[in-house]
Design a protein around this motif. Structure first.
Motif, PDB file in Angstrom:
ATOM      1  N   ARG A 118       0.856  -1.173   0.000  1.00 49.12           N
ATOM      2  CA  ARG A 118       0.000   0.000   0.000  1.00 49.12           C
ATOM      3  C   ARG A 118       0.899   1.233   0.000  1.00 49.12           C
ATOM      4  NH1 ARG A 118      -2.532   1.146   6.034  1.00 49.12           N
ATOM      5  NH2 ARG A 118      -0.575   1.014   7.224  1.00 49.12           N
ATOM      6  N   PHE A 119       0.322   2.392  -0.341  1.00 51.00           N
ATOM      7  CA  PHE A 119       1.145   3.600  -0.378  1.00 51.00           C
ATOM      8  C   PHE A 119       0.380   4.782   0.166  1.00 51.00           C
ATOM      9  CE2 PHE A 119      -0.987   3.545  -4.518  1.00 51.00           C
ATOM     10  CZ  PHE A 119      -1.440   4.838  -4.643  1.00 51.00           C
ATOM     11  N   LEU A 120       1.164   5.799   0.548  1.00 51.78           N
ATOM     12  CA  LEU A 120       0.621   7.039   1.095  1.00 51.78           C
ATOM     13  C   LEU A 120       1.201   8.194   0.278  1.00 51.78           C
ATOM     14  CD1 LEU A 120      -0.842   8.686   3.395  1.00 51.78           C
ATOM     15  CD2 LEU A 120       1.367   8.636   4.608  1.00 51.78           C
ATOM     16  N   TRP A 121       0.359   9.105  -0.149  1.00 54.64           N
ATOM     17  CA  TRP A 121       0.788  10.309  -0.894  1.00 54.64           C
ATOM     18  C   TRP A 121       0.215  11.511  -0.164  1.00 54.64           C
ATOM     19  CZ3 TRP A 121       3.938  11.936  -4.572  1.00 54.64           C
ATOM     20  CH2 TRP A 121       3.664  13.120  -5.284  1.00 54.64           C
ATOM     21  N   ARG A 122       1.125  12.417   0.296  1.00 52.18           N
ATOM     22  CA  ARG A 122       0.654  13.547   1.080  1.00 52.18           C
ATOM     23  C   ARG A 122       1.587  14.734   0.907  1.00 52.18           C
ATOM     24  NH1 ARG A 122       1.097  14.129   7.105  1.00 52.18           N
ATOM     25  NH2 ARG A 122       1.408  16.245   6.297  1.00 52.18           N
ATOM     26  N   PRO A 123       1.096  15.926   1.209  1.00 46.44           N
ATOM     27  CA  PRO A 123       1.965  17.104   1.147  1.00 46.44           C
ATOM     28  C   PRO A 123       3.105  16.978   2.155  1.00 46.44           C
ATOM     29  CG  PRO A 123      -0.333  17.770   1.198  1.00 46.44           C
ATOM     30  CD  PRO A 123      -0.307  16.299   1.505  1.00 46.44           C
ATOM     31  N   SER A 167       4.213  -8.459 -10.434  1.00 44.41           N
ATOM     32  CA  SER A 167       5.556  -9.000 -10.692  1.00 44.41           C
ATOM     33  C   SER A 167       6.369  -8.106 -11.642  1.00 44.41           C
ATOM     34  CB  SER A 167       5.446 -10.410 -11.283  1.00 44.41           C
ATOM     35  OG  SER A 167       4.712 -10.388 -12.493  1.00 44.41           O
ATOM     36  N   LEU A 168       5.715  -7.437 -12.583  1.00 47.32           N
ATOM     37  CA  LEU A 168       6.432  -6.599 -13.533  1.00 47.32           C
ATOM     38  C   LEU A 168       6.525  -5.163 -13.028  1.00 47.32           C
ATOM     39  CD1 LEU A 168       4.903  -7.831 -16.923  1.00 47.32           C
ATOM     40  CD2 LEU A 168       7.078  -8.499 -15.854  1.00 47.32           C
ATOM     41  N   LYS A 169       7.712  -4.595 -13.197  1.00 47.58           N
ATOM     42  CA  LYS A 169       7.940  -3.233 -12.725  1.00 47.58           C
ATOM     43  C   LYS A 169       6.974  -2.249 -13.359  1.00 47.58           C
ATOM     44  CE  LYS A 169      11.628   0.186 -12.179  1.00 47.58           C
ATOM     45  NZ  LYS A 169      13.063   0.486 -12.399  1.00 47.58           N
ATOM     46  N   VAL A 170       6.732  -2.430 -14.659  1.00 52.07           N
ATOM     47  CA  VAL A 170       5.871  -1.494 -15.360  1.00 52.07           C
ATOM     48  C   VAL A 170       4.452  -1.506 -14.793  1.00 52.07           C
ATOM     49  CG1 VAL A 170       5.200  -3.159 -17.151  1.00 52.07           C
ATOM     50  CG2 VAL A 170       5.172  -0.694 -17.661  1.00 52.07           C
ATOM     51  N   ASP A 171       4.033  -2.649 -14.259  1.00 54.37           N
ATOM     52  CA  ASP A 171       2.682  -2.742 -13.681  1.00 54.37           C
ATOM     53  C   ASP A 171       2.614  -2.168 -12.275  1.00 54.37           C
ATOM     54  OD1 ASP A 171       1.720  -3.971 -15.977  1.00 54.37           O
ATOM     55  OD2 ASP A 171       2.221  -5.989 -15.256  1.00 54.37           O
ATOM     56  N   ARG A 172       3.757  -1.842 -11.692  1.00 55.55           N
ATOM     57  CA  ARG A 172       3.769  -1.264 -10.341  1.00 55.55           C
ATOM     58  C   ARG A 172       3.875   0.256 -10.358  1.00 55.55           C
ATOM     59  NH1 ARG A 172       7.585  -5.514  -9.573  1.00 55.55           N
ATOM     60  NH2 ARG A 172       9.281  -4.005  -9.264  1.00 55.55           N
ATOM     61  N   ARG A 173       3.852   0.862 -11.565  1.00 52.85           N
ATOM     62  CA  ARG A 173       3.970   2.306 -11.662  1.00 52.85           C
ATOM     63  C   ARG A 173       2.691   2.970 -11.141  1.00 52.85           C
ATOM     64  NH1 ARG A 173       8.013   4.405 -14.933  1.00 52.85           N
ATOM     65  NH2 ARG A 173       6.743   6.263 -15.309  1.00 52.85           N
ATOM     66  N   ILE A 174       2.892   4.057 -10.400  1.00 48.77           N
ATOM     67  CA  ILE A 174       1.785   4.826  -9.846  1.00 48.77           C
ATOM     68  C   ILE A 174       1.827   6.224 -10.455  1.00 48.77           C
ATOM     69  CG2 ILE A 174       0.733   5.755  -7.745  1.00 48.77           C
ATOM     70  CD1 ILE A 174       0.721   2.720  -7.889  1.00 48.77           C
ATOM     71  N   ALA A 178      14.247  10.889 -17.944  1.00 46.91           N
ATOM     72  CA  ALA A 178      14.388  10.039 -16.755  1.00 46.91           C
ATOM     73  C   ALA A 178      14.966  10.797 -15.570  1.00 46.91           C
ATOM     74  CB  ALA A 178      15.277   8.837 -17.086  1.00 46.91           C
ATOM     75  N   SER A 179      15.729  11.859 -15.806  1.00 46.66           N
ATOM     76  CA  SER A 179      16.368  12.583 -14.699  1.00 46.66           C
ATOM     77  C   SER A 179      15.350  13.236 -13.782  1.00 46.66           C
ATOM     78  CB  SER A 179      17.327  13.640 -15.240  1.00 46.66           C
ATOM     79  OG  SER A 179      16.621  14.619 -15.994  1.00 46.66           O
ATOM     80  N   TYR A 180      14.113  13.472 -14.247  1.00 49.18           N
ATOM     81  CA  TYR A 180      13.066  14.039 -13.390  1.00 49.18           C
ATOM     82  C   TYR A 180      11.831  13.138 -13.382  1.00 49.18           C
ATOM     83  CZ  TYR A 180      11.591  15.963 -17.944  1.00 49.18           C
ATOM     84  OH  TYR A 180      11.230  16.128 -19.258  1.00 49.18           O
ATOM     85  N   ASN A 181      12.063  11.852 -13.648  1.00 49.60           N
ATOM     86  CA  ASN A 181      11.017  10.828 -13.549  1.00 49.60           C
ATOM     87  C   ASN A 181       9.914  10.991 -14.588  1.00 49.60           C
ATOM     88  OD1 ASN A 181      12.135   9.498 -11.218  1.00 49.60           O
ATOM     89  ND2 ASN A 181      11.455  11.282 -10.033  1.00 49.60           N
TER      90      ASN A 181
END
Length: 624
Positions: A2-7, A45-52, A134-137
């Motif tokens: 799970r993840f948390l995104w906040r200021p 399992s795949l990195k590309v599928d874990r992108r948020i 890629a340097s700034y995602n």
């Protein structure tokens, strides 16, 4: 997981922008009891599928992104380390970041920032590139290129070459060239946040000059004078292998019998002076006397470096600017990358051959392949100047001092020794004389060596002559294979060049007279018609000449008399030629001339007459 995104802002308003600030406030900011954590979701399992992705974030701000994971037994991670389990992320104002680009052109080099470059008229341009955010995602979502755009922000500008995208056609430009003017290559790259990078390469084309506005002749010295005593004079007199002697030979171009309008001080560049394409275009003809050397000023810009070919701007000059007259031993070699283990003959169109292994050692026999910007794999050999512009199919030396003869483990200078293969005279090809209606007063049938330089051989007939220390090596012949190399030498055809005899790209002008054959003729004329067998056994002859130099055979004369005859394999080959490869669009319409020998070493009066004929042949005015 799970993840948390906040200021990334503490209750007291402090912005979290450093590790120290995070470590001060992390208990307050990242709590596993925070209701803003997402629900538990399967770990893909795949990195590309874990992108948020967060597509609806405010334009700018500081944020924290935290991740917690759980294993199949229910145990959960408890780490909250800065920039490990918790990332400090800044979303910047639009335009602060943009994709980076790396643009390459096979001859102009590589650039990441806008460029401005002078190029030759007709110079081929082959751009390819890569881009990254890629340097700034970020992620690059489209690339598009074009020429001379009016408005780079207008998607319908007529200068665009392709639609925007990420396909192969968006990664390289089709080859292009210009004859004049200023031109701009544009590359527009867009990332997934809408940020745009525009790269511009400005190209200033040096145009050809109208023939009626050109000066007659430019002379370029490309001989590095190292003050050697190889050409020492008789009785200890000053050596002839010095700049003062060689330059003195060429001074005739300024006076009587020289070129009208030629000025030695203004129309000649010494070997230490930089030569640019812009210098050439102002002249109807360029005469270059050269000898291969690692420090040649002009040719150093032409040689490949680590198999990366350089641009030879003599080519566009020869195509549309004027005539080239190149002379000198190892002058054509000046265009080749410096290698210590070439195996000769060098055959340019050899199907991508590159190396030959003998007794565990690797030798260079060709130029291999290269990849073009569009991914096509091509042979490098036909792209080399001797093939591409001079029009020859193969290159060799009468005495290969630094090379190996094909299939032989010893240096070529031991297999094809100079005492027999050295060049004693050049003979005007009768077909060339007939084709161009050359009178005997203009060019002699045979031009021998200068007796002041080649003084050792003046009174040689009665001596053990094949062991006399003849020093002159490195004269070049073309389009002939006198070794055992099985690759065929396929002569180039130039059927569109109307004057080209037989439709071939080169026309032999001078054939070489090898020292062995020159000496044989003199021995016979002096009454020793059994020479060389009268003086040498076959074993001794092989020792003096080298094992792959003299071919021994019987000669039957008109009376049926059989005489033992030997002839150097380097005899009768093409050491000077006219090239029709670039004649179609050339002003004046005359072929270029290449001599693989140094005319300074030959009879000065006769060789100057031949040079004068060439310059007159180019259409230059000659002082009478």
């Amino acid at each position: 997981m799970r993840f948390l995104w906040r200021p990334a802002i503490a209750e007291d308003g402090t912005e979290i922008i450093t590790r120290n600030r995070y470590n001060t406030y992390f208990d307050e900011l990242i709590s596993f009891e925070d209701p803003n954590w997402t629900a538990w979701i399967p770990y893909k399992s795949l990195k590309v599928d874990r992108r948020i992705s967060f597509p609806n974030q405010a334009p700018a701000g500081i944020h924290l992104f935290a991740v917690q994971v759980q294993d199949t037994a229910g145990a959960v991670s408890v780490g909250r380390a800065y920039q490990q389990q918790v990332l400090n992320v800044e979303i910047s104002q639009p335009g602060r970041f943009s994709p980076s680009v790396r643009v390459q052109e096979q001859f102009l080099g590589e650039a990441t920032l806008d460029q401005s470059t002078e190029i030759a008229a007709g110079q081929p341009l082959n751009f390819s590139w890569s881009a990254s955010s890629a340097s700034y995602n970020g992620t690059v979502v489209s690339m598009r290129h074009g020429w001379d755009l009016l408005d780079v922000s207008d998607p319908n500008d007529p200068g665009w070459a392709v639609p925007p995208g990420l396909s192969e056609q968006n990664r390289f430009a089709e080859p292009k060239s210009f004859q004049e003017g200023d031109h701009n290559f544009f590359l527009r790259v867009v990332d997934d946040s809408g940020s745009v990078k525009v790269f511009i390469w400005n190209l200033q084309v040096i145009p050809n000059i109208a023939r009626d506005l050109q000066y007659p002749l430019l002379v370029l010295d490309q001989v590095i004078d190292e003050q050697t005593n190889q050409w020492g004079g008789q009785g200890g007199s000053p050596a002839y292998d010095k700049e003062e002697f060689r330059n003195g030979y060429w001074r005739f171009l300024e006076g009587d019998g020289g070129v009208t309008g030629f000025n030695w001080d203004e129309d000649r560049l010494d070997h230490i002076e930089q030569v640019d394409y812009a210098d050439l275009v102002w002249y109807k003809a360029v005469l270059v006397y050269a000898r291969n050397h690692v420090n040649q000023t002009m040719f150093s810009d032409f040689r490949a470096q680590n198999k990366n070919d350089q641009y030879v701007w003599l080519s566009p000059y020869q195509e549309r600017g004027g005539n080239l007259f190149l002379v000198g031993s190892r002058s054509m070699q000046s265009f080749l990358e410096t290698e210590t283990n070439y195996m000769v003959p060098i055959i340019f169109d050899s199907g991508g051959e590159e190396n030959y292994t003998l007794a565990g050692n690797s030798y260079v026999v060709g130029f291999g392949t290269k990849e073009l910007p569009d991914g096509t794999e091509v042979d490098r050999g036909p792209l080399q100047y001797p093939y591409l512009t001079a029009g020859i199919a193969s290159l060799d030396w009468n005495v290969p001092t630094g090379e190996y003869i094909y299939g032989r483990p010893t240096l070529g200078s031991e297999d094809r020794k100079v005492n027999c293969a050295g060049l004693k005279a050049v003979v005007l090809d009768p077909a060339f004389r007939d084709h161009w209606l050359i009178g005997s007063s203009a060019i002699s049938d045979t031009i021998g060596t200068n007796p002041e330089i080649d003084w050792r051989d003046i009174a040689i007939v009665g001596a053990d002559t094949l062991n006399n220390g003849f020093p002159f090596t490195g004269d070049e012949f073309v389009d002939n294979n006198i070794s055992s190399r099985p690759t065929p030498v396929t002569l180039q055809e130039c059927p569109d060049a109307l004057e080209a005899p037989g439709g071939l790209c080169i026309e032999p002008m001078f054939k070489g007279l090898a020292r062995f054959d020159w000496l044989r003729e003199r021995k016979w004329a002096a009454g020793d018609d059994a020479w060389p067998s009268s003086l040498y056994t076959d074993v001794r002859l092989t020792s003096l000449c080298g094992p792959v130099n003299v071919s021994l055979k019987n000669y039957v004369d008109e009376d049926g008399q059989v005489t033992s005859l030997g002839s150097s394999r380097a005899n009768g080959l093409t050491y000077g030629f006219a090239s029709y490869k670039t004649v179609i669009d050339k002003p004046g319409g005359k072929p270029d001339i290449f001599w693989g020998f140094d005319p300074y070493r030959f009879d000065h009066d006769e060789s100057r007459k031949a040079i004068r004929w060439v310059l007159d042949f180019f259409g230059l005015p000659i002082n009478q």
